[in-house]
Design a protein around this motif. Structure first.
Motif, PDB file in Angstrom:
ATOM      1  N   TYR A 211       0.839  -1.201   0.000  1.00 29.16           N
ATOM      2  CA  TYR A 211       0.000   0.000   0.000  1.00 29.16           C
ATOM      3  C   TYR A 211       0.875   1.252   0.000  1.00 29.16           C
ATOM      4  CZ  TYR A 211      -4.022  -2.989   0.879  1.00 29.16           C
ATOM      5  OH  TYR A 211      -5.002  -3.947   0.756  1.00 29.16           O
ATOM      6  N   ASP A 213       1.035   3.531  -2.070  1.00 36.74           N
ATOM      7  CA  ASP A 213       0.416   4.700  -2.704  1.00 36.74           C
ATOM      8  C   ASP A 213      -0.778   5.246  -1.933  1.00 36.74           C
ATOM      9  OD1 ASP A 213      -1.086   2.439  -3.208  1.00 36.74           O
ATOM     10  OD2 ASP A 213      -1.586   2.975  -5.279  1.00 36.74           O
ATOM     11  N   ARG A 214      -1.071   4.695  -0.758  1.00 31.92           N
ATOM     12  CA  ARG A 214      -2.243   5.201  -0.035  1.00 31.92           C
ATOM     13  C   ARG A 214      -2.233   4.749   1.425  1.00 31.92           C
ATOM     14  NH1 ARG A 214      -3.424   0.989  -3.336  1.00 31.92           N
ATOM     15  NH2 ARG A 214      -4.921  -0.619  -2.736  1.00 31.92           N
ATOM     16  N   ASP A 215      -3.025   5.457   2.204  1.00 35.04           N
ATOM     17  CA  ASP A 215      -3.272   5.060   3.584  1.00 35.04           C
ATOM     18  C   ASP A 215      -4.649   4.417   3.689  1.00 35.04           C
ATOM     19  OD1 ASP A 215      -0.900   5.775   4.932  1.00 35.04           O
ATOM     20  OD2 ASP A 215      -1.476   7.890   4.922  1.00 35.04           O
ATOM     21  N   HIS A 216      -4.835   3.659   4.746  1.00 29.88           N
ATOM     22  CA  HIS A 216      -6.111   2.980   4.937  1.00 29.88           C
ATOM     23  C   HIS A 216      -7.124   3.890   5.619  1.00 29.88           C
ATOM     24  CE1 HIS A 216      -3.947  -0.561   3.802  1.00 29.88           C
ATOM     25  NE2 HIS A 216      -3.194  -0.560   4.878  1.00 29.88           N
ATOM     26  N   GLY A 405      -0.131   1.107   5.764  1.00 26.68           N
ATOM     27  CA  GLY A 405      -0.338   2.022   4.656  1.00 26.68           C
ATOM     28  C   GLY A 405       0.919   2.841   4.402  1.00 26.68           C
ATOM     29  N   GLN A 406       0.815   3.775   3.471  1.00 20.51           N
ATOM     30  CA  GLN A 406       1.987   4.550   3.080  1.00 20.51           C
ATOM     31  C   GLN A 406       2.637   5.262   4.270  1.00 20.51           C
ATOM     32  OE1 GLN A 406       1.898   8.555   1.122  1.00 20.51           O
ATOM     33  NE2 GLN A 406       2.526   7.401  -0.706  1.00 20.51           N
ATOM     34  N   ALA A 431       2.155   1.511  -6.838  1.00 20.26           N
ATOM     35  CA  ALA A 431       2.350   1.687  -5.398  1.00 20.26           C
ATOM     36  C   ALA A 431       3.820   1.918  -5.073  1.00 20.26           C
ATOM     37  CB  ALA A 431       1.822   0.472  -4.640  1.00 20.26           C
TER      38      ALA A 431
END
Length: 458
Positions: A211, A213-216, A405-406, A431
Motif C-alpha cells: 500500500y 500509494d495510499r493510507d487505509h 499504509g503509506q 504503489a
C-alpha cells in the motif's frame, strides 16, 4: 555480495530473495505467485537449491511460503529458519495448499484431452512433509549464524501471528554489512498481534510497498460500515459473504465482530467456513504470549477474544454446502482471500447472481484474481470453469488490512539513521513509485524498484 530479486518485484505475491556472498548463499522466502504471474510457479527461478546454505521464512502466508515444498525435490537439504508460530501456521497452510494443488491438477486433467499425459500438481503431501522436517525454530531476538559469515535475527513484523522482519549481519572479506528485509509490515494499533518492531540500523533495506500509494481508512469507520452491512442483511434476511485469508484476516474479523457482540451491537450468525482458519484460530490461542496487551486483557478477564455466541466453525464440506440454503442475515467468512480457490468460490457461485447478496472485500486483491475483478466492477466472472453473473452488491473495506499504509511504511523506514540503501518490493509498480516519491521527498532516500530476476551488488 549480491542480492537477486526472484519474486515480489513489481507484484505483491511470489516473495523470493537470494543473498550471495563469497562464502554463503541464503534464500529469504519462496512464495507462490498469484494472479497475472501465476505461470511463474511452473518455472522456478535458477536458485541452485543444492548450493543453498540456509533458507529463512518471514511468515506463513503462501505468497511467502507456498513454493518451499519444491526445495527438497530440487536438492536442498538444509534448514528453514522461522519463528515457532510461523512453523505451526506453515504446517496448516502447506498441507491445505498441497491438497488444493492435487485437486486442481486432477480437475485440469479431466478437462484436458485424453491423448495428453495427466497434469502433475506443483507438489503433494510428501513434499510438504519433507519441507516441514527442515523447519527450524528461531525465536524473536535470538541471533543465529545460519550460514558462513551470515547471522540472522528475527523481530516481530506485526502482520500476522509469528510474522517477522529479518536482520542479517553479513561478514565478507573483513567487511561487515547489515541487510534488513521488512517482510510484510502490519499497521500500528491493529488487534490481536503486536505493533511492528522498530529497527534503527542497517546498510541495506528491502521494504515492502503493498500500500505504498495510499493510507487505509480508519479501523473505527471500517467496523462501523461492516456493522451497517451486517445489520442491513439481517433486516433483509440476506447473506453477507466475506472472502478472507484464513490466517490473519479471519481472526481479525472474529475479534472485531466479537467486540461488537459484547457491546450489544451485533446479532447476526457468523459462520467461519474454512478448516484452515479453524486450525489457525486455535494456534492464536496456543501462542497467546505473542498477542497484544488489549487481547491479553480480554483473556485475563475470563473471556475469549476469538469466541462469541452465534459464531460457528464449519467443518465438513457437507456442512459448507448447507450454508447455501441459509438466509436471514448470516455472515459467511471463507477462504481464499483473493477468491482464487477454497470454499468461498462455491459461495460466490451461488450468491453472486442474487441482488440481495452482500460481498465484503477486506484485503488486497492482486491483478488477475477474481477478487480484483469484483473490486473493479466486472459484471461476469469465471468460477469453477463457468461464467457467473455478478448482481450482488460489492463492498470494499479498506481499514482491515494487515499491511501498513503509506504513512506507516514511511514511519517505519524513518527509524533508520543514517539512511540506508533502499529497495522497494512486494508492491505493484504504481504503489512502489508513489512510495519511492514519498521516501525521496520526506527522507531524501532514492529508493530503487528492482525487476524480476534483477541482481544488485551490495
Amino acid at each position: 555480495m549480491r542480492l537477486t530479486f526472484y519474486g515480489a518485484a513489481g507484484e505483491v505475491t511470489g516473495s523470493c530473495y537470494l543473498l550471495e556472498t563469497d562464502r554463503a548463499r541464503v534464500l529469504i522466502d519462496f512464495g507462490l505467485h498469484q494472479g497475472e504471474q501465476e505461470a511463474r510457479n511452473r518455472r522456478p527461478p535458477p536458485l541452485n537449491a543444492p548450493a543453498l546454505d540456509a533458507v529463512i521464512l518471514t511468515h506463513a502466508h503462501l505468497d511467502h511460503s507456498g513454493l518451499m515444498p519444491l526445495l527438497g525435490p530440487a536438492g536442498y537439504a538444509g534448514r528453514v529458519h522461522a519463528t515457532p508460530a510461523t512453523i505451526d501456521l506453515t504446517r496448516v497452510l502447506l498441507y491445505d495448499s498441497a491438497k488444493l494443488q492435487e485437486a486442481d491438477a486432477e480437475r485440469a486433467t479431466r478437462r484436458g484431452s485424453a491423448d495428453l499425459p495427466p497434469i502433475e500438481p506443483l507438489y503433494g503431501l510428501a513434499e510438504v512433509d519433507a519441507l516441514l522436517a527442515m523447519l527450524s525454530p528461531l525465536p524473536y531476538w535470538e541471533e543465529r549464524e545460519v550460514a558462513p559469515g551470515v547471522a540472522a535475527k528475527l523481530v516481530d513484523a506485526g502482520h500476522i501471528l509469528g510474522s517477522a522482519s529479518v536482520e542479517l549481519t553479513v561478514t565478507e572479506k573483513g567487511r561487515r554489512l547489515k541487510v534488513v528485509f521488512s517482510g510484510d509490515l502490519g499497521p500500528r494499533g491493529a488487534p490481536l498481534v503486536r505493533d511492528p518492531t522498530e529497527l534503527h540500523e542497517t546498510d541495506v533495506l528491502i521494504l515492502e510497498s503493498t500500500y505504498g500509494d495510499r493510507d487505509h481508512r480508519s479501523r473505527a469507520a471500517t467496523i462501523e460500515e461492516l456493522e451497517g452491512i451486517a445489520a442491513g442483511a439481517l433486516g433483509n434476511r440476506s447473506k453477507v459473504l466475506v472472502p478472507a485469508f484464513a490466517i490473519g484476516r479471519t481472526q481479525d474479523l472474529i475479534y472485531e465482530l466479537g467486540k461488537l457482540h459484547r457491546a450489544g451491537r451485533f446479532r447476526s450468525q457468523v459462520f467461519v467456513d474454512s478448516p484452515m482458519a479453524t486450525e489457525a484460530t486455535a494456534l492464536y490461542a496456543r501462542h497467546h504470549t505473542l498477542l497484544d496487551g488489549e487481547t491479553r486483557s480480554i483473556i485475563n478477564g475470563g473471556e475469549s477474544p476469538l469466541r462469541f455466541p452465534g459464531l460457528e466453525f464449519v467443518k465438513t464440506a457437507q456442512e459448507s454446502k448447507r450454508l447455501n440454503g441459509i438466509d436471514g442475515g448470516a455472515v459467511v467468512i471463507a477462504g481464499s482471500g483473493m477468491c482464487t480457490g477454497g470454499r468461498i468460490v462455491h459461495h460466490l457461485k451461488h450468491g453472486l447472481p442474487k441482488p440481495e447478496t452482500e460481498v465484503v472485500i477486506v484485503g488486497f486483491q492482486a491483478e488477475g484474481t477474481n477478487g480484483r475483478r469484483l473490486v473493479n466492477g466486472q459484471k461476469v466472472i469465471n468460477l469453477m470453469g463457468e461464467p457467473v453473473p455478478v448482481k450482488a452488491r460489492i463492498h470494499t473495506l479498506g481499514g482491515l488490512s494487515a499491511h501498513a499504509g503509506q504513512s506507516g511504511l514511511v514511519a517505519w523506514a524513518q527509524n533508520f539513521n543514517p539512511r540506508p540503501r533502499v529497495f522497494l518490493t512486494h508492491g505493484e509498480n504504481k504503489a512502489r513509485a508513489a512510495l519511492a516519491e514519498k521516501l525521496k521527498s520526506l527522507l531524501g532516500v532514492d529508493a530503487a524498484m528492482p525487476g524480476y530476476g534483477e541482481a544488485v551488488e551490495l
